[in-house]
Design a protein around this motif. Structure first.
Motif, PDB file in Angstrom:
ATOM      1  N   GLY A  51       0.816  -1.207   0.000  1.00 24.00           N
ATOM      2  CA  GLY A  51       0.000   0.000   0.000  1.00 24.00           C
ATOM      3  C   GLY A  51       0.847   1.252   0.000  1.00 24.00           C
ATOM      4  N   PHE A  52       1.895   1.217   0.789  1.00 21.41           N
ATOM      5  CA  PHE A  52       2.812   2.339   0.921  1.00 21.41           C
ATOM      6  C   PHE A  52       3.510   2.632  -0.408  1.00 21.41           C
ATOM      7  N   VAL A  53       4.067   1.621  -1.060  1.00 20.57           N
ATOM      8  CA  VAL A  53       4.752   1.799  -2.333  1.00 20.57           C
ATOM      9  C   VAL A  53       3.760   2.192  -3.433  1.00 20.57           C
ATOM     10  N   GLY A  54       2.585   1.559  -3.424  1.00 25.54           N
ATOM     11  CA  GLY A  54       1.574   1.876  -4.423  1.00 25.54           C
ATOM     12  C   GLY A  54       1.170   3.341  -4.396  1.00 25.54           C
ATOM     13  N   TRP A  55       1.031   3.896  -3.182  1.00 23.07           N
ATOM     14  CA  TRP A  55       0.665   5.308  -3.066  1.00 23.07           C
ATOM     15  C   TRP A  55       1.743   6.198  -3.671  1.00 23.07           C
ATOM     16  N   PHE A  56       2.991   5.904  -3.387  1.00 21.90           N
ATOM     17  CA  PHE A  56       4.064   6.752  -3.886  1.00 21.90           C
ATOM     18  C   PHE A  56       4.277   6.592  -5.393  1.00 21.90           C
ATOM     19  N   VAL A  57       3.965   5.425  -5.934  1.00 23.27           N
ATOM     20  CA  VAL A  57       3.987   5.253  -7.388  1.00 23.27           C
ATOM     21  C   VAL A  57       2.934   6.164  -8.023  1.00 23.27           C
ATOM     22  N   LEU A  58       1.745   6.185  -7.439  1.00 26.05           N
ATOM     23  CA  LEU A  58       0.697   7.090  -7.923  1.00 26.05           C
ATOM     24  C   LEU A  58       1.136   8.549  -7.826  1.00 26.05           C
ATOM     25  N   LEU A  59       1.821   8.865  -6.751  1.00 30.55           N
ATOM     26  CA  LEU A  59       2.260  10.243  -6.518  1.00 30.55           C
ATOM     27  C   LEU A  59       3.185  10.727  -7.637  1.00 30.55           C
ATOM     28  N   ILE A  60       3.942   9.814  -8.239  1.00 27.94           N
ATOM     29  CA  ILE A  60       4.821  10.168  -9.353  1.00 27.94           C
ATOM     30  C   ILE A  60       4.060  10.188 -10.675  1.00 27.94           C
ATOM     31  N   ILE A  61       3.267   9.150 -10.907  1.00 25.68           N
ATOM     32  CA  ILE A  61       2.622   8.979 -12.211  1.00 25.68           C
ATOM     33  C   ILE A  61       1.514   9.994 -12.453  1.00 25.68           C
TER      34      ILE A  61
END
Length: 218
Positions: A35-45
């Motif tokens: 969940g943590f990594v997924g959120w930050f991936v969204l934050l970039i994309i």
């Protein structure tokens, strides 16, 4: 990218350094990290998609946040519950502080995400509370990293960073865009965060919170 690097650095020793042997970690830890990594991936994309004019894809991809945020909230609460149980054995006051930090983080994450999604068509408010969510998610990793460098500095940094960020954006918007401060979403976030800090200084020391935590643990 800086937020992601700080967060990952904070969890390097306790989690990432064990790659690829993660078998001794419980499933809850893995789900929290996903969940943590997924959120930050969204934050970039997501900002890249907006910059390229791909708003439909931005909205479609953004729907994954409706899974990621509940996953983070639930995993935060469960992990904090486990940590509170362990800390109660040697420091009741530390356990009460830990439990309240986890509770207020989960609550604020849910509230900020709700505000961001309710204002999905208002770019200023949407972005402001996506930033607010990201600062809440950043804090645990940053605190761990700073505590490794200088024990005790993590909580102070986690308390002050959202204030510095929101205040800086308030001043930047006022100077460069003449945005009214009293109508700014960053002022609302600043006020909410200061209220959280005040509650953190008061609530964990009360009998009410102690009795509440004991009732949950029993």
């Amino acid at each position: 990218m800086l937020i992601i690097l700080i967060s990952l650095a904070g969890f390097y020793t306790s989690y990432i350094s064990h790659l690829p042997n993660f078998s001794h970690f419980p499933l809850l830890i893995h789900l929290h990290f996903i969940g943590f990594v997924g959120w930050f991936v969204l934050l970039i994309i997501q900002p890249i998609l907006i910059a390229k004019g791909k708003r439909r894809l931005h909205r479609s991809l953004g729907k994954t946040a409706y899974v990621l945020i509940p996953l983070l909230i639930i995993s935060i609460l469960l992990l904090v519950l486990q940590q509170t149980e362990r800390e109660f054995e040697y420091s009741i006051q530390k356990a009460l502080m830990t439990s309240f930090i986890g509770f207020i983080d989960a609550l604020s994450l849910g509230v900020y995400f709700t505000i961001a999604m309710m204002n999905s068509r208002n770019q200023r408010w949407h972005v402001a509370f996506i930033i607010a969510c990201s600062l809440v998610i950043l804090n645990p990793g940053m605190s761990r990293l700073l505590n490794q460098i200088h024990p005790g500095s993590g909580l102070l940094a986690a308390s002050l960073l959202p204030i510095l960020v929101s205040f800086s954006i308030l001043i930047f918007e006022k100077i460069n865009y003449q945005k009214p401060i009293l109508k700014s979403p960053y002022l609302l976030f600043l006020g909410c965060w200061i209220a959280e800090i005040l509650l953190l200084m008061i609530i964990p020391r009360t009998d009410f919170w102690k009795n509440f935590v004991l009732a949950i643990l029993q």
